[in-house]
Motif scaffolding. Structure first.
Motif, PDB file in Angstrom:
ATOM      1  N   LEU A 183     -35.172  19.063  -3.090  1.00  0.00           N
ATOM      2  CA  LEU A 183     -34.653  17.719  -2.840  1.00  0.00           C
ATOM      3  C   LEU A 183     -35.754  16.748  -3.228  1.00  0.00           C
ATOM      4  O   LEU A 183     -36.853  16.791  -2.676  1.00  0.00           O
ATOM      5  CB  LEU A 183     -34.284  17.537  -1.364  1.00  0.00           C
ATOM      6  CG  LEU A 183     -34.037  16.100  -0.882  1.00  0.00           C
ATOM      7  CD1 LEU A 183     -32.897  15.446  -1.652  1.00  0.00           C
ATOM      8  CD2 LEU A 183     -33.755  16.080   0.624  1.00  0.00           C
ATOM      9  N   SER A 195     -34.851  25.691  -4.723  1.00  0.00           N
ATOM     10  CA  SER A 195     -34.101  24.432  -4.735  1.00  0.00           C
ATOM     11  C   SER A 195     -34.943  23.309  -4.159  1.00  0.00           C
ATOM     12  O   SER A 195     -35.649  23.487  -3.170  1.00  0.00           O
ATOM     13  CB  SER A 195     -32.799  24.575  -3.943  1.00  0.00           C
ATOM     14  OG  SER A 195     -33.059  24.949  -2.599  1.00  0.00           O
ATOM     15  N   ILE A 226     -31.673  20.013  -6.701  1.00  0.00           N
ATOM     16  CA  ILE A 226     -30.266  20.070  -6.308  1.00  0.00           C
ATOM     17  C   ILE A 226     -29.763  18.751  -5.730  1.00  0.00           C
ATOM     18  O   ILE A 226     -28.549  18.561  -5.578  1.00  0.00           O
ATOM     19  CB  ILE A 226     -30.016  21.201  -5.281  1.00  0.00           C
ATOM     20  CG1 ILE A 226     -30.836  20.971  -4.009  1.00  0.00           C
ATOM     21  CG2 ILE A 226     -30.315  22.556  -5.894  1.00  0.00           C
ATOM     22  CD1 ILE A 226     -30.430  21.906  -2.874  1.00  0.00           C
ATOM     23  N   ALA A 227     -30.691  17.834  -5.412  1.00  0.00           N
ATOM     24  CA  ALA A 227     -30.276  16.538  -4.873  1.00  0.00           C
ATOM     25  C   ALA A 227     -31.441  15.558  -4.982  1.00  0.00           C
ATOM     26  O   ALA A 227     -32.604  15.955  -5.045  1.00  0.00           O
ATOM     27  CB  ALA A 227     -29.832  16.666  -3.417  1.00  0.00           C
ATOM     28  N   GLU A 228     -31.090  14.262  -5.011  1.00  0.00           N
ATOM     29  CA  GLU A 228     -32.099  13.215  -5.087  1.00  0.00           C
ATOM     30  C   GLU A 228     -31.766  12.102  -4.099  1.00  0.00           C
ATOM     31  O   GLU A 228     -30.600  11.876  -3.770  1.00  0.00           O
ATOM     32  CB  GLU A 228     -32.153  12.615  -6.500  1.00  0.00           C
ATOM     33  CG  GLU A 228     -32.539  13.584  -7.583  1.00  0.00           C
ATOM     34  CD  GLU A 228     -32.544  12.923  -8.953  1.00  0.00           C
ATOM     35  OE1 GLU A 228     -32.683  11.684  -9.018  1.00  0.00           O
ATOM     36  OE2 GLU A 228     -32.390  13.646  -9.959  1.00  0.00           O
ATOM     37  N   LEU A 244     -29.278  14.197   3.367  1.00  0.00           N
ATOM     38  CA  LEU A 244     -29.133  15.181   2.298  1.00  0.00           C
ATOM     39  C   LEU A 244     -29.810  16.499   2.643  1.00  0.00           C
ATOM     40  O   LEU A 244     -29.328  17.571   2.259  1.00  0.00           O
ATOM     41  CB  LEU A 244     -29.713  14.631   0.990  1.00  0.00           C
ATOM     42  CG  LEU A 244     -28.821  13.661   0.214  1.00  0.00           C
ATOM     43  CD1 LEU A 244     -29.602  13.019  -0.919  1.00  0.00           C
ATOM     44  CD2 LEU A 244     -27.596  14.397  -0.336  1.00  0.00           C
ATOM     45  N   TYR A 245     -30.911  16.432   3.362  1.00  0.00           N
ATOM     46  CA  TYR A 245     -31.597  17.668   3.742  1.00  0.00           C
ATOM     47  C   TYR A 245     -30.685  18.545   4.591  1.00  0.00           C
ATOM     48  O   TYR A 245     -30.592  19.758   4.381  1.00  0.00           O
ATOM     49  CB  TYR A 245     -32.888  17.369   4.502  1.00  0.00           C
ATOM     50  CG  TYR A 245     -33.639  18.635   4.858  1.00  0.00           C
ATOM     51  CD1 TYR A 245     -34.516  19.208   3.943  1.00  0.00           C
ATOM     52  CD2 TYR A 245     -33.438  19.278   6.074  1.00  0.00           C
ATOM     53  CE1 TYR A 245     -35.173  20.396   4.228  1.00  0.00           C
ATOM     54  CE2 TYR A 245     -34.097  20.464   6.368  1.00  0.00           C
ATOM     55  CZ  TYR A 245     -34.962  21.016   5.441  1.00  0.00           C
ATOM     56  OH  TYR A 245     -35.591  22.199   5.729  1.00  0.00           O
ATOM     57  N   GLU A 247     -27.452  18.452   4.681  1.00  0.00           N
ATOM     58  CA  GLU A 247     -26.259  18.863   3.926  1.00  0.00           C
ATOM     59  C   GLU A 247     -26.579  19.935   2.889  1.00  0.00           C
ATOM     60  O   GLU A 247     -25.850  20.918   2.747  1.00  0.00           O
ATOM     61  CB  GLU A 247     -25.651  17.646   3.218  1.00  0.00           C
ATOM     62  CG  GLU A 247     -25.043  16.611   4.155  1.00  0.00           C
ATOM     63  CD  GLU A 247     -24.557  15.387   3.397  1.00  0.00           C
ATOM     64  OE1 GLU A 247     -24.675  15.374   2.141  1.00  0.00           O
ATOM     65  OE2 GLU A 247     -24.057  14.452   4.040  1.00  0.00           O
ATOM     66  N   LYS A 248     -27.674  19.748   2.144  1.00  0.00           N
ATOM     67  CA  LYS A 248     -27.980  20.619   1.012  1.00  0.00           C
ATOM     68  C   LYS A 248     -28.896  21.792   1.361  1.00  0.00           C
ATOM     69  O   LYS A 248     -28.928  22.791   0.649  1.00  0.00           O
ATOM     70  CB  LYS A 248     -28.639  19.797  -0.102  1.00  0.00           C
ATOM     71  CG  LYS A 248     -27.779  18.645  -0.618  1.00  0.00           C
ATOM     72  CD  LYS A 248     -26.540  19.144  -1.329  1.00  0.00           C
ATOM     73  CE  LYS A 248     -25.773  17.994  -1.945  1.00  0.00           C
ATOM     74  NZ  LYS A 248     -24.569  18.471  -2.689  1.00  0.00           N
ATOM     75  N   LYS A 249     -29.683  21.631   2.436  1.00  0.00           N
ATOM     76  CA  LYS A 249     -30.622  22.680   2.862  1.00  0.00           C
ATOM     77  C   LYS A 249     -31.502  23.178   1.709  1.00  0.00           C
ATOM     78  O   LYS A 249     -31.522  24.379   1.383  1.00  0.00           O
ATOM     79  CB  LYS A 249     -29.870  23.841   3.495  1.00  0.00           C
ATOM     80  CG  LYS A 249     -29.111  23.465   4.755  1.00  0.00           C
ATOM     81  CD  LYS A 249     -28.361  24.639   5.340  1.00  0.00           C
ATOM     82  CE  LYS A 249     -27.715  24.289   6.671  1.00  0.00           C
ATOM     83  NZ  LYS A 249     -26.775  23.140   6.573  1.00  0.00           N
ATOM     84  N   PRO A 250     -32.267  22.282   1.083  1.00  0.00           N
ATOM     85  CA  PRO A 250     -33.143  22.696  -0.025  1.00  0.00           C
ATOM     86  C   PRO A 250     -34.298  23.558   0.474  1.00  0.00           C
ATOM     87  O   PRO A 250     -34.665  23.503   1.650  1.00  0.00           O
ATOM     88  CB  PRO A 250     -33.660  21.360  -0.565  1.00  0.00           C
ATOM     89  CG  PRO A 250     -33.665  20.477   0.647  1.00  0.00           C
ATOM     90  CD  PRO A 250     -32.435  20.862   1.425  1.00  0.00           C
TER      91      PRO A 250
END
Length: 217
Positions: free
Chosen positions: A7, A5, A32-34, A44-45, A47-50
């Motif tokens: 970011l 995944s 998974i996120a931008e 976002l890092y 929250e999403k934990k890429p």
């Protein structure tokens, strides 16, 4: 197979779209996120934990270097790949010091990005071949370059960003607009930077930046 995944952090929407198209053709990676600013990337890092962050350095707001530092302060094991137009050694050094695990340039072949992401996700480090450059031995006629290099290391991430923009010839007003800061804030930073380098003019800063590899000759 679990996908790696990612970011993706870049302030240009068309660049992010190109990355999406490139990585969509790879079965082992998914975005998974931008984010288009460092502040949003930090949030976002968490929250999403890429698995991997692919990040540009030149962005408005806190900028890429400060973003790396903030993420790594919160999560020391964070895996961050810098993907930048800057190929000068000083940028690579600053990114490493901030906590990046890899560095490639936007002029690299498409397969390099995929290779770099997968290697960093696996726990390794990745640097595009050819980025290592030696510095000149001296700057001007009076002070060894290594002294300027040590001074460079004392700059905060924001001071470094402003130093680079000043050296490129941008005015204080333009830098304020570029980084979304007030004119007064940028002017104060500029004074601090000149004081650190004992430089009276922006031309002297440009000379130092060129010798250090921040600007191309």
């Amino acid at each position: 197979m679990n996908k790696t995944s990612v970011l993706l952090v870049d302030d240009h929407a068309i660049v992010r779209a190109g990355f999406r198209m490139l990585l969509a053709a790879t079965d082992s990676i998914e975005i998974i996120a931008e984010a288009e600013r460092g502040e949003a990337a930090c949030q976002l890092y968490l929250e999403k934990k890429p698995d991997v962050v692919v990040l540009d350095l030149s962005m408005p707001g806190i900028g890429g270097l400060e973003c790396i530092r903030r993420i790594c302060d919160r999560v020391p094991e964070a895996k961050i790949l810098v993907f930048s137009v800057h190929e000068e050694n000083v940028y690579v050094s600053r990114a490493l010091e901030a906590g990046a695990k890899g560095y490639i340039t936007k002029s690299s072949a498409p397969n390099i990005l995929v290779e770099a992401i997968l290697k960093i996700a696996a726990g390794g480090m990745y640097f595009e071949p050819g980025l290592e450059k030696s510095y000149p031995n001296f700057v001007g006629n009076h002070l060894a370059e290594v002294d300027y290099k040590n001074l460079m290391n004392t700059l905060t991430p924001k001071e470094f960003d402003i130093f680079c923009l000043l050296a490129k010839g941008l005015t204080t007003h333009k830098i304020a607009g570029e980084l979304c800061l007030s004119y007064k804030t940028v002017a104060n930073y500029a004074t601090q930077i000149k004081t650190k380098f004992n430089a009276a003019t922006v031309a002297e800063l440009a000379h130092i930046a060129t010798a250090l590899g921040v600007l191309k000759k």
